[in-house]
Design a protein around this motif. Structure first.
Motif, mmCIF file in Angstrom:
data_model
loop_
_atom_site.group_PDB
_atom_site.id
_atom_site.type_symbol
_atom_site.label_atom_id
_atom_site.label_comp_id
_atom_site.label_asym_id
_atom_site.label_seq_id
_atom_site.Cartn_x
_atom_site.Cartn_y
_atom_site.Cartn_z
ATOM 1 N N LEU A 138 0.719 9.487 -0.213
ATOM 2 C CA LEU A 138 -0.153 10.641 -0.254
ATOM 3 C C LEU A 138 -0.217 11.421 1.264
ATOM 4 C CD1 LEU A 138 -3.029 8.968 -2.329
ATOM 5 C CD2 LEU A 138 -1.347 10.596 -3.188
ATOM 6 N N SER A 141 -6.847 7.185 -0.308
ATOM 7 C CA SER A 141 -6.300 6.612 -1.470
ATOM 8 C C SER A 141 -7.474 5.981 -2.246
ATOM 9 C CB SER A 141 -5.509 5.296 -1.085
ATOM 10 O OG SER A 141 -4.231 5.838 -0.473
ATOM 11 N N ASP A 142 -7.509 5.837 -3.584
ATOM 12 C CA ASP A 142 -8.023 4.926 -4.331
ATOM 13 C C ASP A 142 -8.134 3.546 -3.968
ATOM 14 O OD1 ASP A 142 -9.775 3.759 -6.288
ATOM 15 O OD2 ASP A 142 -8.372 4.517 -7.918
ATOM 16 N N GLU A 143 -9.285 3.088 -3.606
ATOM 17 C CA GLU A 143 -9.468 1.405 -3.206
ATOM 18 C C GLU A 143 -8.782 0.921 -4.248
ATOM 19 O OE1 GLU A 143 -13.328 0.501 -1.743
ATOM 20 O OE2 GLU A 143 -13.618 1.880 -0.131
ATOM 21 N N ILE A 202 0.935 -1.362 -0.109
ATOM 22 C CA ILE A 202 0.052 0.052 -0.213
ATOM 23 C C ILE A 202 0.846 1.296 0.181
ATOM 24 C CG2 ILE A 202 -1.931 1.140 1.331
ATOM 25 C CD1 ILE A 202 -2.519 -1.461 2.563
ATOM 26 N N ASN A 203 0.720 2.228 -0.824
ATOM 27 C CA ASN A 203 1.490 3.216 -0.904
ATOM 28 C C ASN A 203 0.854 4.366 -0.082
ATOM 29 O OD1 ASN A 203 2.723 5.692 -1.722
ATOM 30 N ND2 ASN A 203 2.509 5.624 -3.848
ATOM 31 N N SER A 204 1.913 4.735 0.612
ATOM 32 C CA SER A 204 1.702 5.667 1.919
ATOM 33 C C SER A 204 1.933 7.200 1.460
ATOM 34 C CB SER A 204 2.304 5.340 3.100
ATOM 35 O OG SER A 204 3.458 5.604 3.064
ATOM 36 N N SER A 219 -6.309 0.921 -5.872
ATOM 37 C CA SER A 219 -4.754 0.751 -5.771
ATOM 38 C C SER A 219 -4.544 -0.198 -4.629
ATOM 39 C CB SER A 219 -4.401 2.158 -5.863
ATOM 40 O OG SER A 219 -4.598 2.829 -4.343
ATOM 41 N N ILE A 220 -5.197 -0.543 -3.937
ATOM 42 C CA ILE A 220 -5.118 -1.245 -2.547
ATOM 43 C C ILE A 220 -5.080 -2.991 -2.992
ATOM 44 C CG2 ILE A 220 -5.597 -1.968 -0.239
ATOM 45 C CD1 ILE A 220 -4.850 0.855 -0.884
ATOM 46 N N LYS A 265 -3.904 11.912 2.769
ATOM 47 C CA LYS A 265 -5.315 11.750 1.849
ATOM 48 C C LYS A 265 -5.911 10.383 1.726
ATOM 49 C CE LYS A 265 -3.228 15.886 -0.606
ATOM 50 N NZ LYS A 265 -2.671 16.145 -2.137
#
Length: 654
Positions: free
Chosen positions: A232, A237-239, A228-230, A241-242, A235
């Motif tokens: 941002l 995240s786009d679900e 998971i990219n943190s 992208s998870i 903000k």
């Protein structure tokens, strides 16, 4: 007179120290001619720069030569003698201290913050070990890359030894600046993740050049190990992208495993799941193995509270027990890989309650960071113990202290439990710096906080705050650095030192005005702590309305003085005067909106504030080395007047 600099110790940091000494000596004595630098470990004349042990000097007062900074200077007026330190970084600190003792000052970052007199050097003797082992700052606010580089350069010049960068990729902080939030006058300049990562590496190179302790990461570990990219920040995240595989590791709340309010950085994980911890441990070890320049790797939980996993297994232990268990597993893996990276664990939100069933197994690996984020800043730490009732831990229903003295017993209990070095993660230079007009009393609070924390046995502080915290001046940050190095320094001496160099011969008039400015409207009120009805608005207090208007009127009275002093003998004084003039425009402009808020006229206040702040933002570019428009927007405009990026369109209907 021919000056020479001899490097006794072979080190890239000593190389840099020699170049800095040469540069500033030539600025001080612009007709002295060239100053040669060489590596000459047997030299007996000229400036001899090196680590104390290489010069046969006693270092027994240091418990750890790599961490404790001893500064040793013994140079005659012809430039013959020793400038040394307990380690390579300390040699650089000694060079700057030598220059300071000879009249140089660094009042805020960048060339414009330098006070370099033209004078001949004098015989100089100095010896001291810094009182606090950890003395530094961490990135925050609106980051601009050039100013980040200047902040790193500034750090050792005022005697500090740490620079920290939070997050694997601190894009969120850079976005705060480059998206020009809260400033309708500047077009957004989006920056990509790869660009920010390159900039982080550039900062790391500058930190290494100076031998500073490098502290890295913090939040993000509850996201990155699971794909998971943190970056941002805070903000959502786009679900899409998870990864689906990540959800099994997320904390269960109300029977579901989801991102907490959609924000990875604020989401905790299922700590009782062995696979969740294994992935986390592997991620930390991989990071440490790749980033061998990191001296201290910070391993924190999510940046929110009362949102930990509610599954049956997680409830069997308190959060801190699972956290300390994880620390021990990280230590075991790092040991297996022969990695000596120091690990920092944090007492923050739930983990201010010490562990109950688990303890640190290898104290040599760890340092504890205590982060009293919910404390108030209009009063300072009491240096002696104050009794408070202990509040028991309740899973996902904690209540955090508001008084710093109430926080201290939790910290000392944890210190006794873990038996490791402990330092503070503080927030003086986030938003609270904007609530004391003039910033004189605020600088005193910082001075007393550093002394108080030291008296309680803490080993130093890292400040989580903007790298542009010099509006209207740099006294609070200058005081912070000076007191960390010498907790016995007198506040009045620091004030005179700073103001006499920043404002010239009439500095006392400036100090007197700023002191009176800060006495008109209480800091406790401007920080939202004296509202007559907090549910209505944090600045609602009719008794403060006339005081707010008085503040604006009084601020305007000093404008003629500044107009007559806008061109000064030294560049740093010219900039300081004009920066102060810019600052007073803020209080002249904000006085009426604050008064209207105090009277409960929310809509009128917001409508009055919006055009003022939009106009004020036009001058950001001229003062942005010292002034963080995003941070003021988030901490003052956005907090109290509903101003958003693009001109403040969120005006309440009340």
């Amino acid at each position: 007179m021919k000056y020479r600099i001899h490097k006794i110790t072979a080190s890239h940091v000593v190389d840099f120290a020699a170049e800095e000494l040469k540069k500033y000596l030539r600025m001080m004595m612009p007709r002295c001619g060239e100053i040669d630098i060489d590596y000459a470990p047997d030299a007996t004349d000229g400036f001899c720069l090196g680590v104390m042990s290489d010069l046969g000097l006693d270092t027994s007062e240091a418990a750890d030569l790599s961490l404790d900074d001893i500064l040793h200077i013994d140079v005659d007026d012809d430039g013959n003698g020793v400038i040394a330190g307990s380690n390579a970084r300390s040699v650089l600190l000694s060079v700057y201290r030598y220059l300071t003792l000879n009249g140089c000052r660094w009042l805020f970052p960048g060339v414009d913050g330098e006070f370099i007199p033209i004078k001949r050097i004098a015989t100089t003797k100095f010896h001291k070990m810094a009182d606090c082992r950890y003395r530094g700052q961490c990135n925050e606010g609106g980051e601009q890359q050039q100013q980040m580089m200047e902040a790193i350069d500034f750090t050792p010049k005022i005697g500090m030894n740490i620079f920290m960068q939070e997050f694997d990729n601190p894009k969120a902080y850079y976005d705060n600046y480059y998206d020009h939030r809260f400033n309708a006058n500047r077009e957004p300049e989006p920056v990509s993740e790869p660009t920010v990562l390159q900039w982080k590496r550039a900062c790391e190179a500058e930190i290494s050049k100076r031998g500073l302790q490098y502290h890295d990461m913090g939040h993000g570990w509850t996201a990155e190990p699971y794909g998971i990219n943190s970056s941002l920040g805070w903000k959502a995240s786009d679900e899409n992208s998870i990864p689906q595989s990540a959800y099994q590791h997320l904390a269960m709340l109300n029977g579901e495993r989801q991102l907490y309010r959609g924000v990875p950085l604020n989401t905790n994980v299922c700590m009782s799941n062995p696979e969740t911890r294994r992935l986390w441990v592997r991620s930390v070890a991989d990071y440490a193995a790749l980033n061998t320049n990191v001296d201290y790797l910070h391993i924190w939980l999510a940046d929110f509270y009362n949102n930990h996993c509610e599954c049956r297994e997680c409830r069997k232990k308190i959060v801190t027990d699972w956290y300390i268990m994880l620390m021990n597993e990280i230590d075991e893996e790092l040991t297996r890989r022969h990695l000596d990276t120091r690990i920092v664990f944090i007492c923050y939100y739930e983990t201010i309650w010490k562990s109950e069933t688990v303890n640190i197994k290898n104290p040599d690996r760890f340092t504890m960071l205590f982060a009293p984020i919910t404390r108030v800043y209009h009063r300072s730490v009491t240096p002696t113990p104050v009794e408070f009732p202990y509040v028991p831990f309740v899973h996902n229903n904690i209540t955090l202290p508001r008084d710093i003295d109430e926080y201290i017993p939790y910290a000392k209990s944890s210190m006794q439990q873990y038996r490791v070095n402990t330092f503070l993660y503080e927030y003086h230079f986030c938003y609270n710096q904007y609530y004391n007009p003039g910033s004189i009393n605020y600088a005193r609070i910082i001075h007393e906080d550093v002394k108080g924390y030291h008296a309680h046995g803490f080993h130093g502080i890292i400040e989580d705050g903007s790298q542009r915290s010099y509006w209207p001046h740099g006294l609070p940050f200058y005081t912070y650095a000076a007191t960390l190095f010498d907790v016995n320094v007198k506040f009045e001496d620091v004030v005179e030192d700073y103001f006499s160099h920043a404002y010239g011969e009439e500095w006392r008039e400036v100090l007197d005005f700023l002191t009176k400015l800060g006495e008109i409207l209480p800091q406790s009120y401007l920080s939202g702590k004296e509202s007559a009805d907090k549910e209505f608005h944090r600045l609602y207090n009719p008794e403060m309305a006339e005081k707010a208007r008085e503040l604006g009127r009084f601020a305007a009275t000093f404008k003629p003085f500044l107009a007559s002093h806008k061109n000064m003998p030294y560049r740093v004084q010219t900039v300081s005067m004009r920066l102060l003039d810019f600052y007073l425009d803020f209080w002249v402009g904000v006085a009426e909106p604050v008064a209207l808020m105090a009277e409960g006229k929310r809509r009128e206040a917001a409508l009055a504030f919006r055009p003022f702040f939009d106009e004020y933002g036009k001058r950001e570019v001229y003062y942005q080395t010292c002034y963080d428009h995003f941070n003021v927007g988030a901490g003052f405009a956005g907090r109290y007047f509903f101003v958003r990026s693009g001109g403040g369109d969120n005006i309440p209907e009340v």
